[in-house]
Design a protein around this motif. Structure first.
Motif, short mmCIF file in Angstrom:
data_model
loop_
_atom_site.label_atom_id
_atom_site.label_comp_id
_atom_site.label_asym_id
_atom_site.label_seq_id
_atom_site.Cartn_x
_atom_site.Cartn_y
_atom_site.Cartn_z
N GLU A 4 -13.45 4.06 61.39
CA GLU A 4 -14.37 3.28 60.93
C GLU A 4 -14.73 1.97 62.19
O GLU A 4 -15.80 1.79 62.26
N VAL A 70 -16.16 -3.07 57.32
CA VAL A 70 -15.30 -2.39 58.03
C VAL A 70 -14.14 -3.20 58.42
O VAL A 70 -12.96 -2.90 58.61
N ALA A 73 -11.62 -3.90 55.58
CA ALA A 73 -10.93 -2.60 55.53
C ALA A 73 -9.88 -2.23 56.53
O ALA A 73 -8.50 -1.93 56.38
N SER A 79 -8.20 2.97 54.77
CA SER A 79 -8.83 3.83 55.58
C SER A 79 -8.79 5.27 54.77
O SER A 79 -7.65 5.71 54.68
N TRP A 82 -13.73 8.00 52.31
CA TRP A 82 -14.67 7.49 51.91
C TRP A 82 -15.10 6.34 52.82
O TRP A 82 -16.44 5.88 53.06
N THR A 83 -14.02 5.57 53.22
CA THR A 83 -14.67 4.43 54.25
C THR A 83 -15.10 5.28 55.56
O THR A 83 -16.20 4.66 56.23
N ILE A 123 -17.87 2.41 51.17
CA ILE A 123 -16.89 1.20 51.82
C ILE A 123 -16.36 0.29 50.77
O ILE A 123 -15.20 0.05 50.54
N ALA A 126 -14.29 1.62 47.88
CA ALA A 126 -13.04 2.08 48.52
C ALA A 126 -12.04 1.01 48.81
O ALA A 126 -10.93 1.00 48.47
N LEU A 127 -12.95 -0.04 49.00
CA LEU A 127 -12.06 -1.42 49.18
C LEU A 127 -11.34 -1.80 47.86
O LEU A 127 -10.26 -2.49 47.90
#
Length: 132
Positions: A4, A70, A73, A79, A82-83, A123, A126-127
């Motif tokens: 990322e 990013v 993350a 990570s 998906w990220t 992202i 995902a977070l």
């Protein structure tokens, strides 16, 4: 460095190219001396110069979504597929968006912009652990 963060670096490098392209159109239209001075009495922008200004502004606006996601993350140690996919989609969508915008090709450009929005959404989700 994570995948990322690597794509973040690629994205910033692409932004640098876009800014340099915008600067070049300004220099070609007004001359280097005029662009190095106060810029108070510049010629009206050419079509390409105006287009590159809009591209640069659009790119900058979209960085405000991507960069923090990013970095959050990375700091959070998140990570996953998906990220990574989000970072990849964002970079390539901005690359294609820049090309389509610079050359003035019609219709498809907003789809590349929207792909970048979806990438940031991946992202973001995902977070919060929604996409794992």
């Amino acid at each position: 460095m994570s995948v990322e963060l690597t794509y973040l670096v690629y994205t910033i490098a692409l932004f640098f190219v876009v800014v340099m392209a915008q600067a070049t159109t300004g220099i070609l239209n007004n001359g280097a001396l005029a662009m190095a001075n106060s810029r108070d009495n510049l010629k009206p922008p050419t079509v390409m110069q105006a287009r590159m200004k809009r591209l640069t502004d659009n790119f900058r606006e979209n960085l405000w979504f991507f960069v923090p996601l990013v970095l959050i993350a990375a700091v959070s140690g998140i990570s996953n597929q998906w990220t990574v996919l989000g970072a990849q989609i964002f970079f390539f969508s901005r690359l294609l968006h820049a090309a389509w915008y610079a050359f003035g090709w019609p219709i498809v450009r907003p789809l590349f912009w929207f792909a970048g929005v979806i990438a940031c959404g991946l992202i973001f989700l995902a977070l919060f652990g929604i996409l794992t």
